[in-house]
Structure formats: structure tokens, C-alpha cells
Design a protein around this motif. Sequence first.
Motif, PDB file in Angstrom:
ATOM      1  N   ILE A  24      71.793   1.233  32.662  1.00 36.15           N
ATOM      2  CA  ILE A  24      71.476   1.274  34.131  1.00 36.15           C
ATOM      3  C   ILE A  24      70.259   1.337  34.584  1.00 36.15           C
ATOM      4  O   ILE A  24      69.953   1.603  35.824  1.00 36.15           O
ATOM      5  CB  ILE A  24      72.411   2.027  35.103  1.00 36.15           C
ATOM      6  N   GLY A  25      69.173   2.054  33.760  1.00 40.43           N
ATOM      7  CA  GLY A  25      68.007   2.116  34.151  1.00 40.43           C
ATOM      8  C   GLY A  25      67.090   1.288  35.190  1.00 40.43           C
ATOM      9  O   GLY A  25      67.003   1.616  36.184  1.00 40.43           O
ATOM     10  N   TRP A  96      73.559  -6.683  28.365  1.00 40.63           N
ATOM     11  CA  TRP A  96      73.978  -5.297  29.037  1.00 40.63           C
ATOM     12  C   TRP A  96      74.803  -4.594  28.524  1.00 40.63           C
ATOM     13  O   TRP A  96      75.754  -5.135  27.901  1.00 40.63           O
ATOM     14  CB  TRP A  96      74.342  -5.594  30.681  1.00 40.63           C
ATOM     15  N   GLY A  97      74.607  -3.344  28.323  1.00 39.48           N
ATOM     16  CA  GLY A  97      75.837  -2.567  27.872  1.00 39.48           C
ATOM     17  C   GLY A  97      76.047  -2.307  26.542  1.00 39.48           C
ATOM     18  O   GLY A  97      76.939  -1.787  25.878  1.00 39.48           O
ATOM     19  N   ALA A  98      75.013  -2.779  25.582  1.00 33.39           N
ATOM     20  CA  ALA A  98      75.260  -2.714  24.140  1.00 33.39           C
ATOM     21  C   ALA A  98      74.015  -1.895  23.681  1.00 33.39           C
ATOM     22  O   ALA A  98      72.903  -1.983  24.098  1.00 33.39           O
ATOM     23  CB  ALA A  98      75.252  -4.161  23.611  1.00 33.39           C
ATOM     24  N   LEU A  99      74.384  -1.062  22.643  1.00 36.47           N
ATOM     25  CA  LEU A  99      73.371  -0.318  21.755  1.00 36.47           C
ATOM     26  C   LEU A  99      72.449  -1.181  21.119  1.00 36.47           C
ATOM     27  O   LEU A  99      72.789  -2.119  20.395  1.00 36.47           O
ATOM     28  CB  LEU A  99      74.227   0.511  20.654  1.00 36.47           C
ATOM     29  N   ALA A 314      76.855  -0.854  32.985  1.00 36.52           N
ATOM     30  CA  ALA A 314      75.434  -1.543  32.903  1.00 36.52           C
ATOM     31  C   ALA A 314      75.288  -3.130  33.060  1.00 36.52           C
ATOM     32  O   ALA A 314      76.581  -3.696  32.651  1.00 36.52           O
ATOM     33  CB  ALA A 314      74.749  -1.335  31.865  1.00 36.52           C
ATOM     34  N   GLY A 315      74.607  -3.724  34.120  1.00 37.09           N
ATOM     35  CA  GLY A 315      74.639  -5.120  34.406  1.00 37.09           C
ATOM     36  C   GLY A 315      75.472  -5.537  35.379  1.00 37.09           C
ATOM     37  O   GLY A 315      75.916  -6.634  35.487  1.00 37.09           O
ATOM     38  N   LYS A 316      76.494  -4.729  35.766  1.00 35.09           N
ATOM     39  CA  LYS A 316      77.440  -5.116  36.635  1.00 35.09           C
ATOM     40  C   LYS A 316      77.384  -4.742  38.396  1.00 35.09           C
ATOM     41  O   LYS A 316      77.995  -5.030  39.107  1.00 35.09           O
ATOM     42  CB  LYS A 316      78.921  -4.304  36.368  1.00 35.09           C
TER      43      LYS A 316
END
Length: 342
Positions: A24-25, A96-99, A314-316
Motif C-alpha cells: 500500500i506504499g 498488487w498484494g503479492a510478494l 493493496a491495489g484496492k
Amino acid sequence: MNARTAGSRTLPLIAVTMGDGAGIGPEVVVPAVLDAATLARCRPVVVGDADRLRQAASLLDIDCEVVAVREPADAEFLPRRVNVVDLGLLPADLPWGALSPVAGNAAYEYVKRAAELAVAGEVQAICTAPLNKEALHAAGHLYPGHTELLAHLTGTDEVSMMLSTEKVKVIHVTTHVGLIDAVHRIEPGLVARTVRRGHEAMVGAGVPQPVIGVCGINPHAGENGLFGYGEEEEKIVPALEAVRAEGIDARGPLPADTAFFLASRGDYDLIVAMYHDQGHGPVKVLGIEAGVNLTVGLPVIRTSVDHGTAFDIAGKGLAEAGSMLEALRQAAEMSTGFATAR
């Protein structure tokens, strides 16, 4: 008044690292650096990836222009403009949201560049969005977190993590080590140095005579030997005697289960926690939404959000920028160059 000056003061330049681009940075950085209150206090320049910031602005439905600059001094501070030292390290299709080791490496490079700028005096402070420790490690950068990474990058032997909320502030004697290792590491010299760093930070923040509460290690601070093996008398009491002799108002050892309550009602300006969860748990209950993480003891000012990369959202467009706004506010207030024209 414009974005460069407030009255007769030159506003400090703040390097804002974008954090892990898969988290989310970017979503907390964009609204924070565009915020009117932020721009009244400082001149924020993001160190990150311009394209990822544009993606974040789009999903947040924020109308702005993301402009790449070579150096912070080249930035222009205009309405709806995000200035970024663009390292261009992320692929356009980064999920988004994935390591991601790629995002982990980029996050490292953002911090490295910001540290270089700060040490060179090109910015007056660093404000960091969250990185992901697993991604950082997957990229080959084996640091427990920002605190240790910045200590390495600035050649600093020892630093302390401080968490700051409206109700309570806490500095840690140990942080990212296991509990058994933490107890072994705690010794009078380290406790005294931590208290001194906390005292200096509070004085620098405008509290001329801070009252500092120092937690014990064991339940009830050992209760006169009933719990533990005399750790308080061996590891903490000599440190308190030393700093008191220097004029520092440090009190304890205190039972940790009451120390934070007393601090939240105003009895203490700062609490010294012995280990990570002793300090983090109460602080996050009392104010994680607007909490700020500070690294004390560096040759540069560094503040950060007090939350992680939140891959689950993240990305939402759901991330709240409150902690980033507060981190920027405190970075501006602490900046040594705030009142100095550059």
C-alpha cells in the motif's frame, strides 16, 4: 505563502521512500504528499517509481501529475503535482498484494538513495512507506527492517526504534530479536544509552525536561525477586542510577502492564520498553491509525508509518494515509533545516 516558504522560513525537503511497490506504499504516499497541510510544512519528494505512483493515483481517482526529477532541488511544488526521483525499477505489470523479490529490491534501492540524499544534505529528513521484510530478504538484502538498514547505510553503530502516538511514546532497548536473545542482550550500558537517546529525542521535539518511565523485564518488574532471576537489579537499576546522575528524570523499573496506562494519562512523556512486543503491543492498541515510527540515533532524521505493506488490501484503494500524514508532519517538525534557508 507558497510551497517553498512559510512566512520567513524555508520549508524542509523531505525524501519520501515509496516502500514496497506491491503493497500500500504508493497508495498512502500519493495523497499524503498532495495534502495541503503537508505542503504547508515541508517539500516532499518521493524516491520511487513514477509509473507505480501514477497507477496508485488512478486507482484512488486522484487527479494529479507525477513528474520525474533528477534531484530534490529540481522539484517544483505546485498544486496537484507529485515530484519523484524516479528509479524506474518496477515492471508495469507488477501485481498488487503479492510478494515480489523485484519489489523488495526496489524498496531497498529507494531507501539507499534517500539515505545518500540525506547524508549529502540534499534533504533534511527521510520519511518511509512500509517495506516487506520477506520481499527484502528474497531480494538478498538481509536486514530485519528499516531501522537496521538505515543504520548500515549511514554507518551508525547503534540506533533505537521509537514509536510515537498522540497518547504515548515508546523507545525500545531491543527490537527485532527473539525474546530469549533480547533478555541476554539487555545490559546496563545498552539501557542507559537507550534512555539517553530517548531523552535527546524528546528534548529535540520540544519537551525540555521529559519524564521517562523505564519498564522492567519480568512481570511486575520482578516484584522484589519474586519473578525472574534478578534481571531488573542487574540490568536496569545501574543504568537508571547512571542517567539520573546526569540529570535525566528516568523512573523505574516499572511494571509494564501499568506503565503504558500511566503514560497514556500523562504521567510519563516517554516509556522505555525492553523488547519489541512489550512496546509495540500497547502502542498499536492506543493509536496505530496515526502512529509514527522514528529511528533515533541516526545522523539524519527518519520517520515512518507504523503499519506494514498490507498486501491484503493493496491495489484496492482502501488504504488510509493517516499514519503517513503524521509521519510527514513529525519529519517536518524535527528537521534541523526547517528554519534554515538553503
